[in-house]
Design a protein around this motif. Structure first.
Motif, PDB file in Angstrom:
ATOM      1  N   MET A   1      -6.377 -17.624 -15.962  1.00 23.57           N
ATOM      2  CA  MET A   1      -6.011 -17.868 -14.566  1.00 23.57           C
ATOM      3  C   MET A   1      -5.999 -16.535 -13.799  1.00 23.57           C
ATOM      4  N   SER A   2      -6.545 -16.503 -12.585  1.00 23.38           N
ATOM      5  CA  SER A   2      -6.425 -15.236 -11.842  1.00 23.38           C
ATOM      6  C   SER A   2      -5.835 -15.518 -10.454  1.00 23.38           C
ATOM      7  N   PHE A   3      -5.098 -14.552  -9.966  1.00 21.95           N
ATOM      8  CA  PHE A   3      -4.370 -14.697  -8.709  1.00 21.95           C
ATOM      9  C   PHE A   3      -4.786 -13.574  -7.779  1.00 21.95           C
ATOM     10  N   LEU A   4      -4.773 -13.872  -6.474  1.00 22.25           N
ATOM     11  CA  LEU A   4      -5.219 -12.867  -5.507  1.00 22.25           C
ATOM     12  C   LEU A   4      -4.194 -11.746  -5.361  1.00 22.25           C
ATOM     13  N   THR A   5      -4.680 -10.500  -5.312  1.00 23.78           N
ATOM     14  CA  THR A   5      -3.804  -9.373  -4.980  1.00 23.78           C
ATOM     15  C   THR A   5      -3.316  -9.592  -3.544  1.00 23.78           C
ATOM     16  N   PRO A   6      -2.009  -9.369  -3.282  1.00 25.86           N
ATOM     17  CA  PRO A   6      -1.522  -9.586  -1.914  1.00 25.86           C
ATOM     18  C   PRO A   6      -2.276  -8.729  -0.889  1.00 25.86           C
ATOM     19  N   SER A   7      -2.308  -9.203   0.333  1.00 27.46           N
ATOM     20  CA  SER A   7      -2.918  -8.421   1.415  1.00 27.46           C
ATOM     21  C   SER A   7      -1.921  -7.362   1.900  1.00 27.46           C
ATOM     22  N   PHE A   8      -2.436  -6.138   2.078  1.00 25.13           N
ATOM     23  CA  PHE A   8      -1.595  -5.040   2.602  1.00 25.13           C
ATOM     24  C   PHE A   8      -2.139  -4.543   3.940  1.00 25.13           C
ATOM     25  N   LEU A   9      -2.918  -5.392   4.622  1.00 26.87           N
ATOM     26  CA  LEU A   9      -3.596  -4.930   5.835  1.00 26.87           C
ATOM     27  C   LEU A   9      -2.623  -4.497   6.933  1.00 26.87           C
ATOM     28  N   HIS A  10      -1.381  -5.001   6.856  1.00 25.00           N
ATOM     29  CA  HIS A  10      -0.378  -4.677   7.875  1.00 25.00           C
ATOM     30  C   HIS A  10       0.221  -3.283   7.632  1.00 25.00           C
ATOM     31  N   LEU A  11      -0.030  -2.667   6.455  1.00 24.84           N
ATOM     32  CA  LEU A  11       0.537  -1.344   6.157  1.00 24.84           C
ATOM     33  C   LEU A  11      -0.546  -0.284   6.332  1.00 24.84           C
ATOM     34  N   ASN A  12      -0.146   0.908   6.807  1.00 29.67           N
ATOM     35  CA  ASN A  12      -1.136   1.958   7.037  1.00 29.67           C
ATOM     36  C   ASN A  12      -0.660   3.287   6.442  1.00 29.67           C
ATOM     37  N   GLN A  13      -1.448   4.331   6.618  1.00 28.38           N
ATOM     38  CA  GLN A  13      -1.141   5.624   5.999  1.00 28.38           C
ATOM     39  C   GLN A  13       0.205   6.166   6.471  1.00 28.38           C
ATOM     40  N   GLU A  14       0.575   5.832   7.696  1.00 25.86           N
ATOM     41  CA  GLU A  14       1.888   6.265   8.222  1.00 25.86           C
ATOM     42  C   GLU A  14       3.008   5.621   7.374  1.00 25.86           C
ATOM     43  N   ASP A  15       2.867   4.322   7.065  1.00 27.77           N
ATOM     44  CA  ASP A  15       3.872   3.651   6.213  1.00 27.77           C
ATOM     45  C   ASP A  15       3.932   4.326   4.844  1.00 27.77           C
ATOM     46  N   TYR A  16       2.752   4.677   4.300  1.00 25.21           N
ATOM     47  CA  TYR A  16       2.707   5.226   2.948  1.00 25.21           C
ATOM     48  C   TYR A  16       3.202   6.678   2.878  1.00 25.21           C
ATOM     49  N   GLN A  17       3.530   7.268   4.038  1.00 22.01           N
ATOM     50  CA  GLN A  17       4.213   8.571   3.989  1.00 22.01           C
ATOM     51  C   GLN A  17       5.675   8.373   3.615  1.00 22.01           C
ATOM     52  N   HIS A  18       6.159   7.128   3.806  1.00 21.25           N
ATOM     53  CA  HIS A  18       7.583   6.856   3.585  1.00 21.25           C
ATOM     54  C   HIS A  18       7.840   5.884   2.438  1.00 21.25           C
ATOM     55  N   VAL A  19       6.809   5.126   2.085  1.00 22.89           N
ATOM     56  CA  VAL A  19       6.978   4.038   1.102  1.00 22.89           C
ATOM     57  C   VAL A  19       5.847   4.142   0.076  1.00 22.89           C
ATOM     58  N   TYR A  20       6.166   3.881  -1.186  1.00 24.74           N
ATOM     59  CA  TYR A  20       5.189   4.016  -2.276  1.00 24.74           C
ATOM     60  C   TYR A  20       3.979   3.096  -2.073  1.00 24.74           C
ATOM     61  N   GLU A  21       2.801   3.697  -2.099  1.00 23.05           N
ATOM     62  CA  GLU A  21       1.572   2.905  -1.963  1.00 23.05           C
ATOM     63  C   GLU A  21       1.208   2.319  -3.325  1.00 23.05           C
ATOM     64  N   PRO A  22       0.877   1.030  -3.406  1.00 20.42           N
ATOM     65  CA  PRO A  22       0.521   0.439  -4.702  1.00 20.42           C
ATOM     66  C   PRO A  22      -0.523   1.294  -5.414  1.00 20.42           C
ATOM     67  N   ALA A  23      -0.281   1.549  -6.699  1.00 19.47           N
ATOM     68  CA  ALA A  23      -1.136   2.449  -7.467  1.00 19.47           C
ATOM     69  C   ALA A  23      -1.357   1.846  -8.850  1.00 19.47           C
ATOM     70  N   GLU A  24      -1.923   2.651  -9.767  1.00 19.80           N
ATOM     71  CA  GLU A  24      -2.275   2.134 -11.095  1.00 19.80           C
ATOM     72  C   GLU A  24      -1.101   1.455 -11.799  1.00 19.80           C
ATOM     73  N   ASP A  25       0.094   2.046 -11.667  1.00 20.45           N
ATOM     74  CA  ASP A  25       1.279   1.469 -12.315  1.00 20.45           C
ATOM     75  C   ASP A  25       1.571   0.074 -11.744  1.00 20.45           C
ATOM     76  N   THR A  26       1.457  -0.031 -10.417  1.00 19.42           N
ATOM     77  CA  THR A  26       1.677  -1.321  -9.748  1.00 19.42           C
ATOM     78  C   THR A  26       0.658  -2.345 -10.265  1.00 19.42           C
ATOM     79  N   PHE A  27      -0.613  -1.903 -10.350  1.00 18.85           N
ATOM     80  CA  PHE A  27      -1.675  -2.849 -10.728  1.00 18.85           C
ATOM     81  C   PHE A  27      -1.578  -3.240 -12.205  1.00 18.85           C
ATOM     82  N   LEU A  28      -1.085  -2.307 -13.040  1.00 14.27           N
ATOM     83  CA  LEU A  28      -0.900  -2.669 -14.455  1.00 14.27           C
ATOM     84  C   LEU A  28       0.192  -3.743 -14.571  1.00 14.27           C
TER      85      LEU A  28
END
Ligand code: SAM
Length: 213
Positions: A1-28
């Motif tokens: 079974m596979s599930f869609l990765t959530p959409s992050f289109l509402h977040l931008n580089q400015e948000d990721y200066q303050h909040v962790y951007e999904p990375a390899e650990d998140t995807f694992l």
């Protein structure tokens, strides 16, 4: 079974200066949850809790696997992360209650014995101890001694938080000594295993899974 990765289109580089951007650990962790989708659904969870939700990627993904009859709570010490989690949930059509608190402090004792799925991708990087304890982006990675200072504070609560069929998923890197973490939680009556492993750059990531039965 596979599930869609959530959409992050509402977040931008400015948000990721303050909040962790999904990375390899998140995807694992997402891959591990996807691998366990049948197991998770079969348990018919009523309450799922994510500690340290950051962008909200994981709790939103979990909700897409398990469905809308379950209650989802996300905590973060960083108020901007709680805001992003709330937006990510909304953007992806799932309901998540977001709480700004240290680990699960603001939720206990109410959720003792009620958590069916607990997930934590903690700040796991080895840093100086005085870097631990920030409420902003540094809280995403600063793990202090052996990268364990934040996650170690959650461990004494895990068994008490979980329901009888509850399970706990945790991201670690090799420096955190995952075998030692498994032994610590097994001494609280939990059963532990390494569910997935992946090397990402210099990080040797593992997803540990703990159950009560
Ligand atoms: N869950 C997200 C993901 O997988 O992309 C973010 C993971 S990031 C590695 C760790 C998260 O834990 C950050 O959002 C950070 O603010 C949060 N955090 C750090 N210390 C915390 C604490 N004591 N209580 C609650 N959240 C904390």
């Amino acid at each position: 079974m596979s599930f869609l990765t959530p959409s992050f289109l509402h977040l931008n580089q400015e948000d990721y200066q303050h909040v962790y951007e999904p990375a390899e650990d998140t995807f694992l962790m997402m891959d591990a949850l996807e691998k366990d989708a049948d197991f998770l659904r079969a348990r018919r969870p009523l309450l799922c809790v994510e500690v340290g939700s950051g962008s909200g990627a994981l709790i939103t993904f979990l909700a897409s696997i398990i469905g809308s009859l379950t209650h989802y709570i996300a905590t973060d010490i960083n108020p901007m992360a709680a805001q992003c989690t709330s937006q990510t949930a909304k953007q992806n059509g799932v309901k998540v209650s977001c709480v700004v608190t240290d680990l699960v402090e603001g939720l206990i004792p109410n959720i003792f014995g009620k958590v069916d799925v607990l997930i934590f991708n903690p700040p796991y990087v080895v840093t100086a101890s005085d870097e631990v304890g920030s409420h902003s982006i540094e809280a995403s990675w600063a793990g202090g001694d052996r990268g364990r200072e934040v996650m170690d504070r959650l461990f004494p609560f895990v068994s008490t938080l979980l329901s009888n069929t509850g399970c706990f998923y945790l991201v670690t890197v090799a420096e955190n000594k995952p075998d030692e973490v498994i032994s610590m939680l097994e001494s609280q009556g939990l059963c532990g295993e390494v569910l997935m492993k992946r090397k990402a750059g210099r990080e040797r990531l593992s997803i540990l899974k703990f159950t009560k039965d």
